[in-house]
Design a protein around this motif. Structure first.
Motif, PDB file in Angstrom:
ATOM      1  N   MET A 186       0.752  -1.089   0.030  1.00 40.39           N
ATOM      2  CA  MET A 186       0.037  -0.135   0.024  1.00 40.39           C
ATOM      3  C   MET A 186       0.929   1.127  -0.073  1.00 40.39           C
ATOM      4  SD  MET A 186      -3.072  -0.984   2.681  1.00 40.39           S
ATOM      5  CE  MET A 186      -3.548   0.772   2.639  1.00 40.39           C
ATOM      6  N   GLY A 187       2.027   1.354   0.802  1.00 37.52           N
ATOM      7  CA  GLY A 187       2.639   2.380   0.885  1.00 37.52           C
ATOM      8  C   GLY A 187       3.504   2.584  -0.332  1.00 37.52           C
ATOM      9  N   LEU A 188       3.942   1.504  -0.900  1.00 34.97           N
ATOM     10  CA  LEU A 188       4.635   1.750  -2.276  1.00 34.97           C
ATOM     11  C   LEU A 188       3.568   2.248  -3.352  1.00 34.97           C
ATOM     12  CD1 LEU A 188       7.088  -1.473  -2.363  1.00 34.97           C
ATOM     13  CD2 LEU A 188       7.605   0.971  -1.810  1.00 34.97           C
ATOM     14  N   SER A 222       1.276   4.286  -3.052  1.00 34.56           N
ATOM     15  CA  SER A 222       0.955   5.638  -2.873  1.00 34.56           C
ATOM     16  C   SER A 222       2.115   6.592  -3.109  1.00 34.56           C
ATOM     17  CB  SER A 222       0.372   5.951  -1.467  1.00 34.56           C
ATOM     18  OG  SER A 222       0.019   4.981  -0.593  1.00 34.56           O
ATOM     19  N   TYR A 223       3.357   6.157  -2.746  1.00 35.70           N
ATOM     20  CA  TYR A 223       4.498   6.742  -2.884  1.00 35.70           C
ATOM     21  C   TYR A 223       5.432   6.456  -3.984  1.00 35.70           C
ATOM     22  CZ  TYR A 223       2.798   8.532   1.625  1.00 35.70           C
ATOM     23  OH  TYR A 223       1.835   9.276   2.523  1.00 35.70           O
ATOM     24  N   ALA A 224       5.484   5.215  -4.493  1.00 34.86           N
ATOM     25  CA  ALA A 224       6.399   4.872  -5.484  1.00 34.86           C
ATOM     26  C   ALA A 224       5.821   4.376  -6.778  1.00 34.86           C
ATOM     27  CB  ALA A 224       7.315   3.505  -5.060  1.00 34.86           C
ATOM     28  N   LYS A 225       4.812   5.055  -7.160  1.00 33.84           N
ATOM     29  CA  LYS A 225       4.310   4.819  -8.454  1.00 33.84           C
ATOM     30  C   LYS A 225       5.064   4.545  -9.617  1.00 33.84           C
ATOM     31  CE  LYS A 225      -0.860   5.563  -8.361  1.00 33.84           C
ATOM     32  NZ  LYS A 225      -1.284   6.850  -7.457  1.00 33.84           N
TER      33      LYS A 225
END
Lengths: 114, 251
Positions: free
Chosen positions: B229-231, B233-236
């Protein structure tokens, strides 16, 4: 709260309950390693105490088992290294999204295709 | 893949086959010295092609997709963290998770096998956890078999149009569980029980590991899902990059 926020919250609570539940459910249990449980099972099936044919190199070097406190040190080093890199990565990514704006998106397009 | 890379890869497959196939008669980590030498070699040989393919894939990543290296480091770090956390379980013993599901989903099985073996070497050398002689067997269960299941299930889930996060959760959790099934099988083949043979022995070992591992598998699934989830949102850009690259089955 956003949908993702809710998922994160519920997930984290579930993790804590799953991880710490047994500690309270089974008061007084020993909580040894399951690897040891595995070797006990080997002894049970073969009917005799199994003699490992190779002992860990570190144990050969220091002439005995690693002291518990030192073992926890090594485990902490492992966790610490991992958390450090993860935190650096997420910190970088979050800050990039927050301050980088559109420029970071542009960079992707110029990336060489393999 | 260049021709020399192809040569090395096919050589590793051949070595693997040569060592593994003739021994049909005999057949969370296995402790140091607990597998007979022949089995150590067998499982190690089985991992070899994956490791070689992994190194080739890693070289490609460092050459062509430097942007994804941050994610690679984070994936390795995730395995480091997750496999160092010993968690108490309902059976009154402690065990830990594998953390290889994330790597498998992002980078494929071969790269994950390299990440896994690094962690296993660290633990075998410093922590007397797992072992150098059982390195092959442990690498196979944790860094090859588990990730294969994870990637396979994820692909099936994708076909069935599961919600993405649920799919990640299921794939990672069942991959973790499968790791311990393989460990049980490895022990069972090495130590068949006197009456029931390998099958009975397998069930015996499974009953030791499974109840311990089930809650841990769920935790691993959740944690993998959270990192994903974190990736997302931040590492598209990086995720898109990884998805776009040409990949074979499981690679």
């Amino acid at each position: 709260m956003s949908r993702n926020g809710k998922i994160v919250l519920v997930s984290l609570i579930a993790v804590v309950v799953l991880a710490l539940g047994p500690l309270f459910a089974l008061r007084g249990a020993e909580f040894g390693g399951s690897d040891n449980a595995g070797s006990d099972k080997v002894a049970e099936i073969t009917g005799e105490e199994y003699e490992p044919w190779f002992t860990p190199i570190l144990e050969q070097l220091i002439g005995g088992e690693l002291p518990g406190e030192v073992e926890s040190l090594f485990f902490c080093v492992q966790t610490g290294l991992g958390v450090g890199v993860l935190a650096y990565g997420f910190g970088y990514l979050v800050a990039r999204k927050k301050y980088g704006g559109a420029s970071s998106e542009k960079n992707t397009n110029s990336e060489k295709k393999p | 893949m260049t021709s020399s890379e192809k040569k090395i890869l096919s050589l590793s497959v051949m070595v693997s086959l040569a060592i593994c196939v003739p021994q049909t008669a005999h057949g969370m980590h296995i402790m140091e010295g607990y597998l007979p030498p022949a089995f150590c070699v067998f499982w190690g040989a089985l991992c070899l092609p994956f490791l070689v393919a992994g190194v080739i894939a890693l070289r490609k990543l460092t050459q062509n997709q430097r942007r994804s290296l941050l994610l690679l480091a984070m994936t390795g770090a995730f395995v480091f963290v997750i496999s160092s956390l010993k968690i108490p379980s309902v059976t009154g013993s402690c065990s830990h998770m594998t953390g290889t599901g994330l790597g498998a989903l992002l980078f494929g099985v071969p790269v994950t096998s390299v990440l896994g073996i690094i962690v296993l070497v660290f633990q075998a050398l410093l922590l007397a956890h797992g072992g150098l002689t059982t390195l092959g067997a442990n690498t196979f269960s944790m860094a090859v078999a588990g990730p294969l299941v994870t990637v396979g299930l994820y692909q099936i889930g994708k076909k069935l149009r599961f919600p993405k996060l649920l799919n990640v959760f299921l794939a990672a959790a069942l991959g973790d569980l499968f790791t311990y099934c393989v460990t049980s099988l490895q022990l069972a083949i090495a130590y068949p029980s006197a009456e029931g043979g390998i099958g009975a022995s397998f069930l015996e070992f499974l009953t030791v590991f499974a109840p311990t591992q089930l809650p841990l598998a769920i935790i691993e699934g959740i944690l993998t899902m959270l990192v994903m989830m974190g990736l997302q949102s931040y590492a598209k850009p990086e995720l898109a990059l990884l998805q776009n690259r040409k990949r074979g089955l499981f690679l």
